[in-house]
Design an enzyme around this catalytic site. Structure first.
Site, PDB file in Angstrom:
ATOM      1  N   GLY A  21      77.656  59.735  54.784  1.00 56.65           N
ATOM      2  CA  GLY A  21      77.609  58.197  54.661  1.00 56.65           C
ATOM      3  C   GLY A  21      78.588  57.429  55.915  1.00 56.65           C
ATOM      4  O   GLY A  21      78.416  56.177  55.732  1.00 56.65           O
ATOM      5  N   GLU A  68      79.718  65.895  53.499  1.00 56.81           N
ATOM      6  CA  GLU A  68      78.261  66.183  53.743  1.00 56.81           C
ATOM      7  C   GLU A  68      77.861  65.301  54.980  1.00 56.81           C
ATOM      8  O   GLU A  68      76.784  64.521  54.757  1.00 56.81           O
ATOM      9  CB  GLU A  68      77.297  66.011  52.693  1.00 56.81           C
ATOM     10  N   GLY A  89      75.862  63.526  58.026  1.00 57.99           N
ATOM     11  CA  GLY A  89      74.937  63.767  58.749  1.00 57.99           C
ATOM     12  C   GLY A  89      74.817  62.992  60.100  1.00 57.99           C
ATOM     13  O   GLY A  89      75.067  63.408  61.433  1.00 57.99           O
ATOM     14  N   ARG A  90      74.752  61.697  59.742  1.00 57.69           N
ATOM     15  CA  ARG A  90      74.692  60.570  60.970  1.00 57.69           C
ATOM     16  C   ARG A  90      75.712  60.696  61.826  1.00 57.69           C
ATOM     17  O   ARG A  90      75.692  60.644  63.054  1.00 57.69           O
ATOM     18  CB  ARG A  90      74.552  59.114  60.374  1.00 57.69           C
ATOM     19  N   TYR A 116      63.872  50.223  58.557  1.00 59.88           N
ATOM     20  CA  TYR A 116      65.088  49.803  58.145  1.00 59.88           C
ATOM     21  C   TYR A 116      65.686  48.288  58.972  1.00 59.88           C
ATOM     22  O   TYR A 116      66.598  47.729  58.664  1.00 59.88           O
ATOM     23  CB  TYR A 116      66.086  50.698  58.066  1.00 59.88           C
ATOM     24  N   CYS A 119      48.775  51.704  66.596  1.00 59.05           N
ATOM     25  CA  CYS A 119      48.092  50.454  66.328  1.00 59.05           C
ATOM     26  C   CYS A 119      48.652  49.862  65.175  1.00 59.05           C
ATOM     27  O   CYS A 119      48.141  50.018  63.815  1.00 59.05           O
ATOM     28  CB  CYS A 119      46.500  50.744  66.040  1.00 59.05           C
TER      29      CYS A 119
HETATM   30  N1  LLP Z   1      74.346  63.624  51.402  1.00 56.95           N
HETATM   31  C1  LLP Z   1      73.576  63.169  50.768  1.00 56.95           C
HETATM   32  C2  LLP Z   1      73.371  63.691  49.232  1.00 56.95           C
HETATM   33  C3  LLP Z   1      72.543  62.365  51.248  1.00 56.95           C
HETATM   34  O1  LLP Z   1      71.671  62.067  50.449  1.00 56.95           O
HETATM   35  C4  LLP Z   1      72.708  62.172  52.507  1.00 56.95           C
HETATM   36  C5  LLP Z   1      71.755  61.244  53.353  1.00 56.95           C
HETATM   37  C6  LLP Z   1      73.872  62.619  53.299  1.00 56.95           C
HETATM   38  C7  LLP Z   1      74.577  63.673  52.539  1.00 56.95           C
HETATM   39  C8  LLP Z   1      74.090  62.302  54.484  1.00 56.95           C
HETATM   40  O2  LLP Z   1      74.286  60.891  55.070  1.00 56.95           O
HETATM   41  P1  LLP Z   1      74.831  60.435  56.376  1.00 56.95           P
HETATM   42  O3  LLP Z   1      76.136  61.114  56.635  1.00 56.95           O
HETATM   43  O4  LLP Z   1      74.074  60.737  57.358  1.00 56.95           O
HETATM   44  O5  LLP Z   1      74.860  59.104  56.078  1.00 56.95           O
HETATM   45  N2  LLP Z   1      66.899  57.793  57.116  1.00 56.95           N
HETATM   46  C9  LLP Z   1      68.115  56.871  56.654  1.00 56.95           C
HETATM   47  C10 LLP Z   1      69.287  57.619  56.243  1.00 56.95           C
HETATM   48  C11 LLP Z   1      68.832  58.379  54.939  1.00 56.95           C
HETATM   49  C12 LLP Z   1      69.801  58.948  54.180  1.00 56.95           C
HETATM   50  C13 LLP Z   1      69.664  59.821  53.299  1.00 56.95           C
HETATM   51  N3  LLP Z   1      70.764  60.625  52.889  1.00 56.95           N
HETATM   52  C14 LLP Z   1      68.395  56.369  58.041  1.00 56.95           C
HETATM   53  O6  LLP Z   1      67.740  56.555  59.059  1.00 56.95           O
HETATM   54  O7  LLP Z   1      69.300  55.230  58.245  1.00 56.95           O
END
Ligand code: LLP
Length: 422
Positions: free
Chosen positions: A242, A278, A280-281, A321, A347
């Site tokens: 997050g 966890e 990701g971003r 978004y 399109c």
């Molecule tokens: N753990 C769980 C259970 C999650 O559902 C997610 C993201 C993460 C970790 C990783 O979150 P991060 O660290 O990346 O914020 N497509 C959207 C984001 C969707 C996130 C879904 N879950 C976007 O492009 O902003």
């Protein structure tokens, strides 16, 4: 900080000019930087270490960018993986992530997926409902195994982020309701096939403020104390991902990893638990750019459109978004700027990469870079309008490799067939 910088007026990925890669692979393409991926992982890991969190595991959230070369880059640094499907597990394993560092999240794991993950010997299932716990217990028992689980609880906290990426509020589909958490742990104790090891939360994505994290961690600390009083043995806390990133290049990172790490250490550091994350971003977003070239400029009466060869099919975030991504010419230009909507050929009126952007009048074929596209970029791509998926390129120093090739049309159609009545 990332490794996409201008040198002598030309945008480089580490030590290679982006234009050189474009020449070799064609546009559009995704370009990822190894040094940036490594840096983001290491800064977070070091911040946790400096905060005294010795017992920790960073499970990279594979959904953000699941190219196996990206995952493998992180695996080499000791990362684990957070997966949400069997497909992601196949990728993580292929990339060299140890099964003992894989956590399986998600509300809709099927019995087949549970079976495959148990067979692979993953570390932990993050379970999100009582019915899921029952199914997992049954599958595991049938295999003569005992699945280790963390219960994902929903702390009912507003992460202050976009409604489509907020997950920790009571009305979101994720997790076991806060009020039912203790009953959930009690239920696990009655089942042979599962063993509760941890509490898991994930309150949303692109969080730019520490307050929601503080509130969530405090709630976790309270729950942990209550569970331990009842005799539950909990030795893992999975705090999800997050962490937000800057989408405009001149902005500072919205959350300092050191502050985040200290917050975890202050509230949860002395509980004798492995701290699992966890992200990701945070790891992938600023480690990637989407490179596109201008097809033509169309100066209209109401708006100017810069029509480029990347579209919502490559980067869905702006239309899905309302997300902002910086867009800059690959060749730095001094020329006077006009205000443009940068749009793709798809399109749909929603097909844009950026709106109302000040950019010079381009020549046909000019290259543009769309920044912070390394997370939730290529993975959200589609082949709408029968557009081939953009290739992915990984750079390391002076080297680059195509780590996912552009499919030709034959490959795109090979899984389709004509029934005999047509
Ligand atoms: N753990 C769980 C259970 C999650 O559902 C997610 C993201 C993460 C970790 C990783 O979150 P991060 O660290 O990346 O914020 N497509 C959207 C984001 C969707 C996130 C879904 N879950 C976007 O492009 O902003």
């Amino acid at each position: 900080m990332d490794h996409f910088l201008y040198r002598d007026g030309a945008l480089h990925a580490e030590d290679i000019a982006i234009a050189e890669i474009a020449q070799a692979v064609g546009t559009p393409f995704y370009c990822y930087s190894t040094a940036t991926l490594e840096r983001h992982f290491s800064v977070l890991d070091q911040s946790l270490a400096d905060a005294g969190l010795e017992d920790r595991l960073i499970c990279y959230s594979v959904k953000a960018n699941s190219n196996i070369a990206v995952i493998a880059t992180l695996a080499k640094l000791g990362a684990g993986a957070d997966i949400v499907s069997q497909g992601e597990m196949v990728r993580a394993l292929k990339a060299g992530i140890e099964p003992s560092k894989i956590v399986f999240s998600g509300v809709g794991k099927t019995a087949d997926e549970m079976h495959a993950a148990l067979e692979a010997g993953i570390l932990q299932f993050n379970v999100e409902s009582l019915s899921e716990i029952d199914m997992l217990a049954e599958v595991a028992k049938g295999m003569g195994k005992r699945a280790q689980v963390a219960l994902r609880v929903n702390p009912d906290i507003d992460a202050g982020t976009h409604e489509k990426i907020s997950t920790g509020k009571a009305e979101n589909k994720f997790g076991i309701a806060w009020e039912d958490a203790e009953a959930g742990f009690a239920h696990v104790q009655t089942l042979e096939g599962v063993e509760a090891r941890g509490i898991d939360i994930h309150i949303g994505s692109q969080i730019t403020d520490t307050e929601p994290f503080r509130l969530a961690f405090e709630k976790v600390a309270g729950l942990l104390a209550r569970l331990r009083e009842k005799g539950h043995v909990i030795d893992r806390l999975d705090l999800g991902g997050g962490l937000g990133v800057p989408y405009a290049r001149d902005n500072e990172p919205p959350l300092d990893p050191t502050v985040y790490a200290n917050l975890i250490a202050d509230i949860l550091g002395d509980k004798g638990c492995t701290i699992m994350l966890e992200p990701g971003r945070l790891i992938a977003a600023n480690a990637g750019v989407l490179v596109t070239s201008v097809i033509r400029a169309k100066q209209g009466r109401a708006k100017n459109f810069m029509i480029v060869d990347a579209a919502m099919t490559e980067l869905m975030r702006p239309t899905l978004y309302g997300a902002y991504h910086d867009i800059k010419p690959v060749k730095e230009m001094e020329a006077d700027a006009l205000v443009w909507d940068v749009v793709g050929p798809v399109c749909e009126s929603g097909d844009f990469l950026g709106q109302d952007r000040s950019l010079p009048v381009p020549d046909e074929g000019d290259l543009l870079a769309v920044f912070a596209a390394g997370a939730y970029g290529a993975v959200l791509g589609s082949s709408y309008n029968t557009r081939p998926a953009a290739p992915e390129v990984l750079v390391s120093g002076h080297r680059f490799a195509v780590v996912r090739a552009r499919p030709d049309y034959e490959a795109m159609l090979e899984r389709e067939s004509l029934p005999d009545w047509v």
